[in-house]
Write a protein that holds these residues in place. Structure first.
Motif, PDB file in Angstrom:
ATOM      1  N   HIS A 168       0.816  -1.222   0.000  1.00 59.97           N
ATOM      2  CA  HIS A 168       0.000   0.000   0.000  1.00 59.97           C
ATOM      3  C   HIS A 168       0.849   1.272   0.000  1.00 59.97           C
ATOM      4  O   HIS A 168       0.700   2.116  -0.882  1.00 59.97           O
ATOM      5  CB  HIS A 168      -0.948  -0.009   1.212  1.00 59.97           C
ATOM      6  N   PHE A 169       1.732   1.393   0.983  1.00 54.34           N
ATOM      7  CA  PHE A 169       2.576   2.590   1.072  1.00 54.34           C
ATOM      8  C   PHE A 169       3.947   2.146   1.559  1.00 54.34           C
ATOM      9  O   PHE A 169       4.097   1.718   2.717  1.00 54.34           O
ATOM     10  CB  PHE A 169       1.973   3.611   2.040  1.00 54.34           C
ATOM     11  N   THR A 170       4.947   2.227   0.683  1.00 53.10           N
ATOM     12  CA  THR A 170       6.252   1.632   0.992  1.00 53.10           C
ATOM     13  C   THR A 170       7.375   2.644   0.771  1.00 53.10           C
ATOM     14  O   THR A 170       8.227   2.480  -0.097  1.00 53.10           O
ATOM     15  CB  THR A 170       6.488   0.373   0.139  1.00 53.10           C
ATOM     16  N   ARG A 171       7.345   3.675   1.580  1.00 60.49           N
ATOM     17  CA  ARG A 171       8.370   4.718   1.536  1.00 60.49           C
ATOM     18  C   ARG A 171       9.172   4.697   2.829  1.00 60.49           C
ATOM     19  O   ARG A 171       8.654   4.350   3.890  1.00 60.49           O
ATOM     20  CB  ARG A 171       7.718   6.087   1.367  1.00 60.49           C
ATOM     21  N   VAL A 172      10.447   5.076   2.734  1.00 59.64           N
ATOM     22  CA  VAL A 172      11.265   5.256   3.935  1.00 59.64           C
ATOM     23  C   VAL A 172      11.287   6.745   4.255  1.00 59.64           C
ATOM     24  O   VAL A 172      11.053   7.580   3.384  1.00 59.64           O
ATOM     25  CB  VAL A 172      12.686   4.695   3.754  1.00 59.64           C
TER      26      VAL A 172
END
Length: 519
Positions: free
Chosen positions: A222-226
């Motif tokens: 779904h949301f895979t940011r660092v």
């Protein structure tokens, strides 16, 4: 003409802060820690788990083969149950350009991406990972192109073909824009977001609470940011620390003693020698336009050319007389020190793993004596010395880190430090930088690394395994690699590292699993 340009350290730091709106009023008002993330669906703190590691992978330059795709296939076969993947940097060659992501990253690793079955429609700045994927920046992820070279590379056609022998032109019209492409691909890029949308975004994605602060919630699929160029997360009771070693690697100042000028003269003489060797290889490659050589011979020469360019660039950095105060990323070093101390004081943590690009210890032929290697080791040692001073009573002689993972050297290597007299003693180090780009050989001096201690040469680390280029001609072997790291249940912590190998020889590819290393 220089092949690449690299921004100064202070510029790297400033630009990355701008991209994440570092300490923006709306961020601080919410008590958000912009260096931490929480993985949704994290397992229990004492459970066993495993993860994959690769590095220096992002190439499209190989004319007759695609090593990184062979490595990806090994990872798919042996890592179907992996909980996440770490990348030790140099995600995209040659200059970290957004133009290179579709072919050099998205295509070979499409199975990791949502929508990867139709990977040609996946935008580099809109990637979502099915399972967590955690990268750090490599030096190539910060590189840019001189305008003229970018123009020549971009126009294609006969000029592109004629120049292929120099760099295989694994570049487009531009470079990384000082790390901007990496930031848009992997980091929560807030700079271009309208102010009116920032509140909603922060409230939607910074929902986790860790150590009293809000932080980014990583949602696989779904949301895979660092959150930043350096960051930390906890998984299965292990604290992971991702660093940006590109702001820690500027060579230390030359000695201020009477030998300083002599050192400069030696460096300049060495640089002149390397330039002469480079000119000789360029002549050989120039002849390739009219009379094309075999792919293996061509790759050998371009590999040597890359090594020479890298060595020359490192010398140039050592000769740089820039103000060192702008070349030290003290904020990141202080952050690492404080977070490691906090981790040791937290009784729920059962281990600590650090990963970054430039290896402090390595026996690959081009790296050990580089000024950048010495600088990273110096800064990391200072941090670990400070940590040791604070937590020695808790650690009770245990290594301060359970594992360090790096890239940059194009090989797979397992080393272990001895009693160095510093906080980096007795630590296992894995160099995982052989996942796709041209492999390098081990240095001829052997597997023991020494340094001057009180005027005497002493062993500080020993290489236990080295997998890189060996042989020549019919005996040439190129074992491209990634690793599977298996973490045991409970305490004391046990770590097993399984090398996954895709070896290229004359007769094709041979995939196999190396005997596990008990770390």
């Amino acid at each position: 003409m220089k092949l690449v340009s690299e921004p100064k350290i202070d510029i790297k730091i400033r630009r990355m802060k701008e991209r994440i709106r570092w300490q923006h009023d709306k961020v601080t008002k919410r008590g958000i820690d912009q260096t931490r993330l929480h993985i949704e669906g994290e397992i229990g703190q004492s459970e066993a788990f495993n993860f994959l590691v690769l590095g220096d992978s992002g190439t499209g330059r190989h004319r007759g083969s695609h090593p990184q795709r062979q490595v990806a296939k090994c990872m798919l076969e042996k890592g179907q149950d992996a909980h996440f993947t770490l990348h030790t940097g140099d995600v995209v060659y040659l200059v970290g350009s957004s133009e290179q992501y579709p072919y050099n990253f998205i295509r070979p690793y499409r199975e990791w991406l949502v929508g990867g079955d139709n990977y040609k429609k996946v935008a580099y700045d809109d990637m979502t990972f099915k399972r967590p994927f955690f990268p750090v920046l490599g030096n190539h992820d910060y590189y840019d192109l001189p305008r003229l070279l970018g123009f020549l590379a971009g126009i294609g056609g006969p000029i592109r073909y004629a120049l292929r022998s120099y760099v295989d032109l694994d570049v487009g019209w531009h470079g990384s824009f000082k790390g901007g492409a990496f930031a848009k691909a992997f980091i929560d890029y807030l700079q271009g977001m309208p102010e009116s949308q920032l509140d909603t975004h922060l409230d939607e994605h910074y929902t986790s609470q860790v150590a009293g602060d809000r932080c980014l919630t990583y949602r696989p699929g779904h949301f895979t940011r660092v959150p930043n160029r350096y960051y930390t997360f906890r998984y299965g009771g292990i604290d992971f620390f991702a660093l940006d070693s590109n702001t820690l690697n500027h060579p230390l100042p030359l000695s201020s003693s009477d030998s300083r000028e002599g050192s400069r003269q030696q460096l300049q003489a060495r640089r002149d020698q390397l330039e002469a060797e480079k000119t000789k290889i360029l002549r050989e490659l120039g002849a390739d336009v009219a009379n094309p050589m075999e792919d293996e011979e061509h790759d050998d020469l371009t590999g040597e050319l890359e090594e020479l360019d890298e060595a020359i660039y490192d010398i140039d950095k050592q000769l740089d007389e820039a103000d060192m105060s702008s070349m030290i990323d003290q904020q990141q070093l202080d952050w690492l020190r404080d977070r490691l101390i906090a981790s040791w004081r937290d009784t729920s943590v059962r281990g600590r793993i650090v990963f970054f690009h430039h290896p402090p210890y390595v026996t690959e032929a081009t790296k050990w004596f580089q000024g950048q290697t010495l600088a990273v080791r110096h800064h990391l040692r200072n941090v670990l010395d400070a940590v040791q001073a604070e937590v020695s009573a808790i650690a009770q002689g245990q290594p301060l880190l359970n594992l360090v993972l790096c890239g940059h050297a194009h090989c797979l290597e397992y080393l272990r430090t001895v009693d160095t007299g510093h906080g980096d003693a007795n630590i296992p180090w894995i160099v995982c930088g052989g996942s796709g780009y041209s492999l390098r050989r081990q240095r001829s001096e052997g597997n023991e690394l020494t340094e001057q201690v009180d005027g005497q040469e002493q062993v500080v680390a020993t290489s236990k395994l080295f997998l890189g280029r060996t042989g020549k001609g019919s005996t040439l072997k190129r074992p491209y690699s990634s690793i599977r790291v298996e973490i045991s249940q409970g305490s004391p912590l046990q770590i097993s590292v399984v090398p996954l190998i895709a070896e290229q020889q004359q007769d094709g590819w041979n995939a196999y699993t190396h005997e596990p290393l008990q770390i």
